[in-house]
Design a protein around this motif. Structure first.
Motif, PDB file in Angstrom:
ATOM      1  N   ARG A  76      25.408   5.832  12.059  1.00  0.00           N
ATOM      2  CA  ARG A  76      25.321   7.203  12.574  1.00  0.00           C
ATOM      3  C   ARG A  76      26.429   7.553  13.560  1.00  0.00           C
ATOM      4  O   ARG A  76      26.782   8.718  13.705  1.00  0.00           O
ATOM      5  N   TRP A  77      26.950   6.563  14.286  1.00  0.00           N
ATOM      6  CA  TRP A  77      28.045   6.862  15.210  1.00  0.00           C
ATOM      7  C   TRP A  77      29.347   6.930  14.424  1.00  0.00           C
ATOM      8  O   TRP A  77      29.664   6.025  13.641  1.00  0.00           O
ATOM      9  N   ARG A  78      30.115   7.970  14.646  1.00  0.00           N
ATOM     10  CA  ARG A  78      31.396   8.108  13.950  1.00  0.00           C
ATOM     11  C   ARG A  78      32.445   7.192  14.590  1.00  0.00           C
ATOM     12  O   ARG A  78      32.308   6.795  15.751  1.00  0.00           O
ATOM     13  N   PRO A  79      33.522   6.869  13.846  1.00  0.00           N
ATOM     14  CA  PRO A  79      34.508   5.889  14.345  1.00  0.00           C
ATOM     15  C   PRO A  79      35.078   6.209  15.716  1.00  0.00           C
ATOM     16  O   PRO A  79      35.364   5.298  16.496  1.00  0.00           O
ATOM     17  N   ASN A  80      35.260   7.485  16.023  1.00  0.00           N
ATOM     18  CA  ASN A  80      35.877   7.850  17.296  1.00  0.00           C
ATOM     19  C   ASN A  80      34.862   8.307  18.339  1.00  0.00           C
ATOM     20  O   ASN A  80      35.252   8.771  19.420  1.00  0.00           O
ATOM     21  N   ASP A  81      33.581   8.184  18.024  1.00  0.00           N
ATOM     22  CA  ASP A  81      32.563   8.580  18.989  1.00  0.00           C
ATOM     23  C   ASP A  81      32.550   7.629  20.181  1.00  0.00           C
ATOM     24  O   ASP A  81      32.676   6.405  20.002  1.00  0.00           O
ATOM     25  N   PRO A  82      32.399   8.151  21.403  1.00  0.00           N
ATOM     26  CA  PRO A  82      32.208   7.249  22.543  1.00  0.00           C
ATOM     27  C   PRO A  82      30.835   6.597  22.479  1.00  0.00           C
ATOM     28  O   PRO A  82      29.899   7.147  21.889  1.00  0.00           O
ATOM     29  N   ILE A  83      30.714   5.428  23.044  1.00  0.00           N
ATOM     30  CA  ILE A  83      29.415   4.768  23.135  1.00  0.00           C
ATOM     31  C   ILE A  83      28.635   5.461  24.254  1.00  0.00           C
ATOM     32  O   ILE A  83      29.104   5.520  25.392  1.00  0.00           O
ATOM     33  N   PRO A  84      27.462   6.011  23.960  1.00  0.00           N
ATOM     34  CA  PRO A  84      26.745   6.845  24.938  1.00  0.00           C
ATOM     35  C   PRO A  84      25.988   6.051  26.002  1.00  0.00           C
ATOM     36  O   PRO A  84      24.820   6.296  26.280  1.00  0.00           O
ATOM     37  N   ARG A  85      26.655   5.103  26.612  1.00  0.00           N
ATOM     38  CA  ARG A  85      26.031   4.369  27.712  1.00  0.00           C
ATOM     39  C   ARG A  85      26.223   5.172  29.008  1.00  0.00           C
ATOM     40  O   ARG A  85      27.097   6.062  29.090  1.00  0.00           O
ATOM     41  N   ARG A  86      25.441   4.867  30.018  1.00  0.00           N
ATOM     42  CA  ARG A  86      25.540   5.571  31.303  1.00  0.00           C
ATOM     43  C   ARG A  86      25.735   4.535  32.411  1.00  0.00           C
ATOM     44  O   ARG A  86      24.766   3.965  32.896  1.00  0.00           O
ATOM     45  N   PRO A  87      26.974   4.268  32.819  1.00  0.00           N
ATOM     46  CA  PRO A  87      27.189   3.261  33.851  1.00  0.00           C
ATOM     47  C   PRO A  87      26.725   3.743  35.222  1.00  0.00           C
ATOM     48  O   PRO A  87      26.560   4.950  35.449  1.00  0.00           O
ATOM     49  N   PHE A  88      26.544   2.816  36.127  1.00  0.00           N
ATOM     50  CA  PHE A  88      26.181   3.123  37.510  1.00  0.00           C
ATOM     51  C   PHE A  88      27.338   3.877  38.160  1.00  0.00           C
ATOM     52  O   PHE A  88      28.468   3.391  38.183  1.00  0.00           O
ATOM     53  N   GLN A  89      27.071   5.082  38.671  1.00  0.00           N
ATOM     54  CA  GLN A  89      28.156   5.955  39.105  1.00  0.00           C
ATOM     55  C   GLN A  89      28.308   6.056  40.620  1.00  0.00           C
ATOM     56  O   GLN A  89      29.174   6.802  41.100  1.00  0.00           O
ATOM     57  N   LEU A  90      27.502   5.337  41.387  1.00  0.00           N
ATOM     58  CA  LEU A  90      27.620   5.404  42.843  1.00  0.00           C
ATOM     59  C   LEU A  90      28.566   4.353  43.398  1.00  0.00           C
ATOM     60  O   LEU A  90      28.655   4.184  44.616  1.00  0.00           O
ATOM     61  N   ASP A  91      29.233   3.644  42.502  1.00  0.00           N
ATOM     62  CA  ASP A  91      30.219   2.635  42.889  1.00  0.00           C
ATOM     63  C   ASP A  91      31.428   2.812  41.966  1.00  0.00           C
ATOM     64  O   ASP A  91      31.335   2.550  40.764  1.00  0.00           O
TER      65      ASP A  91
END
Length: 425
Positions: A76-91
């Motif tokens: 379902r993910w296309r070749p150029n799609d970003p991986i929809p992870r959500r990293p910790f953003q306070l660091d």
């Protein structure tokens, strides 16, 4: 069965956190199951408690993301799609580092350890180990920039699948898409036996309830609805259809978009749901939208709950107490706790801020079934009640509310005073 789950650098989770379903104590009166070829037993229910914004839902979201990556990344993910992870953003440093997920589970009687490391562009690592005879056997290990290392026990078109692999797809996902028979049971555990119930998939869960009622005549669903004492006697579903000429045009358009033939008969503009109530000797039908939020929530959970209990699946529920009275929530937990209603060893993993479940006689959560979340420097910490000395479960709720275990909100009285000053001006 789910044994352990670990996650690091996802949403509010900065450092690695673990959620374990391995029993720390002996429980002869709840539906525990033996872990194959070990001395351990797995618990039928886990509850994660904590204040708002402590990260309870992010633990569930992390597990849901890991499942989605396995099920969807290759097809379902296309070749150029970003991986929809959500990293910790306070660091700022941690935000640029990869996220890591690990799951230990049992599928078809074999224990497995599976995990992967990814950033928003590609998967850096992926691994799968099996324990068919109690000892670890490598099935495959993947590291960015090198060829995949396969174990001697993994047969089939291993190299062919590796050549088809994209940076943003998992090997396990690609293997299942190409029919690798040996890895299909592992993939199926994620795709078919790990169920996640969140607000966003309420419609699909309602369809699951409908499917059980209409295709399998599952009276257990109606029994569960009636057991909740919501006044529900029956439920009827009907599809809202387009005019034939409009359905044909829409089917043609969707066929082009999806790349496969869509029949006009498959086109539906939604589902009408009518709930029957028996008042005296008369029946009254009300549309779903006029029902209480509790009835709607219970109806969308009924199908997944009955399916999980019937097949021994893992059901993960975000905010179990949302729109459900705490007595009803505790009864749902009880379904998984009792050996009589859970003969196939299904598991319920849920989060809640309803502290009454900690002391509720119906749910009967043991100390190793209770986990807490709290924030430290903006990052979620997940820890078990077994970190504390507890003589009995009867006073857990009282001690939790008093702040004995942490994981309770802090109310700054000075801010309350400031509000009072502002509103009185």
């Amino acid at each position: 069965m789910l044994l352990r789950f670990t996650v690091a650098n996802f949403a509010s989770v900065r450092d690695e956190q673990e959620l374990s379903a391995i029993a720390a104590d002996r429980h002869d009166d709840i539906a525990v199951r033996a872990v194959p070829r070990t001395q351990h037993h797995v618990l039928p229910a886990l509850g994660i408690f904590g204040p708002n914004a402590s990260g309870k839902s992010n633990i569930v979201d992390a597990l849901a993301f890991a499942r989605s990556a396995v099920v969807n990344s290759h097809q379902r993910w296309r070749p150029n799609d970003p991986i929809p992870r959500r990293p910790f953003q306070l660091d700022p440093v941690r935000e640029k580092e990869p996220s890591e997920f690990g799951i230990e589970f049992v599928a078809e009687g074999i224990r497995y350890q599976y995990g992967f490391v990814c950033d928003s562009v590609e998967f850096h690592e992926e691994w799968l180990y099996g324990y068919p005879e109690g000892r670890q056997r490598r099935l495959f290990e993947r590291k960015r920039g090198t060829s995949i290392r396969f174990g001697q026990g993994l047969q089939g078109e291993r190299k062919l699948i590796e050549r088809l692999l994209r940076p943003n797809s998992l090997y396990l996902s690609a293997a299942a898409a190409n029919g690798h028979a040996q890895l299909l049971p592992v993939y199926d555990w994620f795709a078919k036996h790990l169920r996640v119930a969140v607000e966003g998939n309420a419609h699909s869960r309602l369809q699951e309830t409908r499917h059980l009622l209409e295709e399998h005549d599952a009276q257990a669903v109606l029994h569960l609805l009636r057991y909740a004492d919501l006044g529900v006697g029956n439920v009827r579903f009907s599809d809202r259809k387009l005019q034939p000429e409009h359905a044909a045009k829409l089917a043609d358009l969707l066929s082009v978009i999806e790349g496969e033939k869509i029949s006009p008969s498959e086109i539906s503009m939604g589902v009408d749901v009518e709930v029957t109530h028996l008042v005296g000797d008369r029946e009254f039908e009300l549309p779903m939208e006029l029902e209480s939020s509790g009835t709607q929530t219970w109806l969308a959970l009924a199908g997944p709950v009955i399916n999980a209990l019937a097949t021994g699946d893992v059901l993960v529920v975000d905010e179990l107490d949302a729109r459900l009275h705490h007595h009803l929530a505790s009864q749902l937990v009880r379904l998984f706790q009792e050996p009589e209603t859970n003969p196939n060893g299904a598991q319920l993993v849920f989060n809640s801020h309803d502290h009454s479940l900690l002391g509720h006689d119906t749910a009967r959560l043991r100390r190793d079934q209770v986990w807490f979340t709290e924030k430290e420097d903006g990052a979620t910490r997940c820890f078990p009640l077994t970190d504390y000395k507890v003589r009995s479960v009867e006073n857990v709720e009282k001690r939790y509310l008093s702040g004995r275990y942490g994981a309770v909100p802090f109310f700054d009285e000075e801010l309350l005073s400031a509000i009072a000053v502002e509103v009185s001006c």
